[in-house]
Design a protein around this motif. Sequence first.
Motif, PDB file in Angstrom:
ATOM      1  N   CYS A 173      -4.892  25.528  -3.103  1.00  0.00           N
ATOM      2  CA  CYS A 173      -4.770  24.429  -4.070  1.00  0.00           C
ATOM      3  C   CYS A 173      -3.306  24.149  -4.387  1.00  0.00           C
ATOM      4  O   CYS A 173      -2.899  22.981  -4.534  1.00  0.00           O
ATOM      5  CB  CYS A 173      -5.529  24.776  -5.344  1.00  0.00           C
ATOM      6  N   GLN A 233       1.496  22.056 -11.660  1.00  0.00           N
ATOM      7  CA  GLN A 233       0.270  21.892 -12.441  1.00  0.00           C
ATOM      8  C   GLN A 233      -0.766  21.185 -11.582  1.00  0.00           C
ATOM      9  O   GLN A 233      -0.497  20.129 -11.005  1.00  0.00           O
ATOM     10  CB  GLN A 233       0.542  21.100 -13.717  1.00  0.00           C
ATOM     11  N   SER A 238      -3.938  18.989 -10.380  1.00  0.00           N
ATOM     12  CA  SER A 238      -4.567  17.739 -10.812  1.00  0.00           C
ATOM     13  C   SER A 238      -5.993  18.025 -11.303  1.00  0.00           C
ATOM     14  O   SER A 238      -6.575  19.068 -10.974  1.00  0.00           O
ATOM     15  CB  SER A 238      -4.600  16.760  -9.645  1.00  0.00           C
ATOM     16  N   PRO A 239      -6.588  17.134 -12.085  1.00  0.00           N
ATOM     17  CA  PRO A 239      -7.975  17.337 -12.551  1.00  0.00           C
ATOM     18  C   PRO A 239      -8.955  17.559 -11.398  1.00  0.00           C
ATOM     19  O   PRO A 239      -9.862  18.391 -11.509  1.00  0.00           O
ATOM     20  CB  PRO A 239      -8.284  16.034 -13.302  1.00  0.00           C
ATOM     21  N   THR A 240      -8.770  16.833 -10.305  1.00  0.00           N
ATOM     22  CA  THR A 240      -9.674  16.985  -9.164  1.00  0.00           C
ATOM     23  C   THR A 240      -9.585  18.393  -8.568  1.00  0.00           C
ATOM     24  O   THR A 240     -10.607  19.022  -8.263  1.00  0.00           O
ATOM     25  CB  THR A 240      -9.331  15.957  -8.065  1.00  0.00           C
ATOM     26  N   HIS A 254      -8.590  21.046 -10.173  1.00  0.00           N
ATOM     27  CA  HIS A 254      -9.155  21.968 -11.167  1.00  0.00           C
ATOM     28  C   HIS A 254     -10.670  22.083 -10.985  1.00  0.00           C
ATOM     29  O   HIS A 254     -11.230  23.188 -11.010  1.00  0.00           O
ATOM     30  CB  HIS A 254      -8.839  21.476 -12.584  1.00  0.00           C
ATOM     31  N   LEU A 255     -11.342  20.949 -10.786  1.00  0.00           N
ATOM     32  CA  LEU A 255     -12.789  20.964 -10.571  1.00  0.00           C
ATOM     33  C   LEU A 255     -13.135  21.700  -9.286  1.00  0.00           C
ATOM     34  O   LEU A 255     -14.090  22.491  -9.237  1.00  0.00           O
ATOM     35  CB  LEU A 255     -13.315  19.529 -10.511  1.00  0.00           C
ATOM     36  N   SER A 299     -12.655  25.492  -9.817  1.00  0.00           N
ATOM     37  CA  SER A 299     -13.730  26.051 -10.654  1.00  0.00           C
ATOM     38  C   SER A 299     -15.024  26.196  -9.859  1.00  0.00           C
ATOM     39  O   SER A 299     -15.722  27.214  -9.963  1.00  0.00           O
ATOM     40  CB  SER A 299     -13.971  25.142 -11.863  1.00  0.00           C
TER      41      SER A 299
END
Length: 418
Positions: A51, A79, A81-83, A85-86, A89
């Motif tokens: 990532c 940092q 990105s939101p994508t 992060h998903l 997870s």
Amino acid sequence: MTPGFCNNIVYNLSSHCLTTDELFVLNKGLTFVPSNPCMHNEVITDIMLFCRNLMLKSMFGNDISNCNVPKKASGFIPQLSPTLHLFLSACEKDVAKYYTEGLFSKYYNLTTEQTTALKGLANNASITIKKVDTGGAIVLMDTAWYNDKIKHLLQDDMAYIEINPVSVKHIVDKVHKKLNTLKNNFSITEETYQFLLIEKPVIPIFKALAKLHKCLNDPPLRPIVSGRGWVTENVSIWIDFLLKPYIQQMDNILIDTGHFLQILGNVTKPASVDNVLMVTLDINSLFTVINNDYGITSITELLTGLGVTENKIELIRDLLTLVLDNNVFLGAGSTYRQAQGVAMGTPCANTYANLVLSKWEMMNILGNATWKDHILMYVRFVDDIFILWNGEYDMFNSFLSYLHTTTTFLKFAHLTTL
């Protein structure tokens, strides 16, 4: 020691009798990794690094202008990105389920018996397992025999000198001091200095690979000192980066088999030529026989002829001296320094040896009018030479005798095919 060829890639030269399971495991190769039920954290770490790389790619795009320049690895963590992060997870949940529910056992790549055989081989101190010098095969040797061979190699006092372990610190300090001097003289940048500097070096281990292509019964060994972690490792990487572009300017240096076949296909036999000999020459112990002063002088003259600036040549000379004069390793229970030649496992070894031989070839073979008309093709892959010779065998023998007079250290073994 009676050699026995075991199925596929395994040669057993030891007195140990391999079981079917041991043979199966060895044929997996030395890079095979058994399934490990305790790798949960390692898998998560690998996904996080993946990532990170994706995010760096997104931030910096495809700019590769400086990507090949050796430099100290960056510790920058962007940092996500939101994508991403998903994605991370979801991967963490799937990996946790995979390990907690025991799904890994469905894909275990060794049976219980094979795992026991693998552990038995790993814990058997009476045998030594190595890859062979050429090809992808594996060889088993009696440890006592292997250690005796190592001791015999280290008895070459022209190449190796036993030193007091205390002097290792003095060698490390000398290298650090020289690098600091180069930085203060603005010969290298601060960024390059940080890359070259290894503050806590690890002393390499002297090892050897069996040359089974030379002899199956009592194969000679090729000495290897990887240099990984040693104080001059990054200096050697930097030298390789500086010198490798000049290899591409040498037409007779082979890249691979395809390159050899391409050159061979372009050779035209003159109508006046009656006898053509195909000859291969093998240079004996190339990496350890090149005199350091001779090697540095050859590199200097070669680069000068190619129009390299004096400042760059002086830097290369300084860095080469650091690598050649400060190669320390552990072997046969003692500490040694290589007094002559380049360690075969150091990053710049092939490039250095190639360029030294290129200078020798220009002076004594390719630029020599006496032999020019007899050589229809001359190519080399490191220490292996291939020649198409126009002339009688007696004339070639004269050529070979001449080659032995060009230096005091290069010795050749040859095979001739009519």
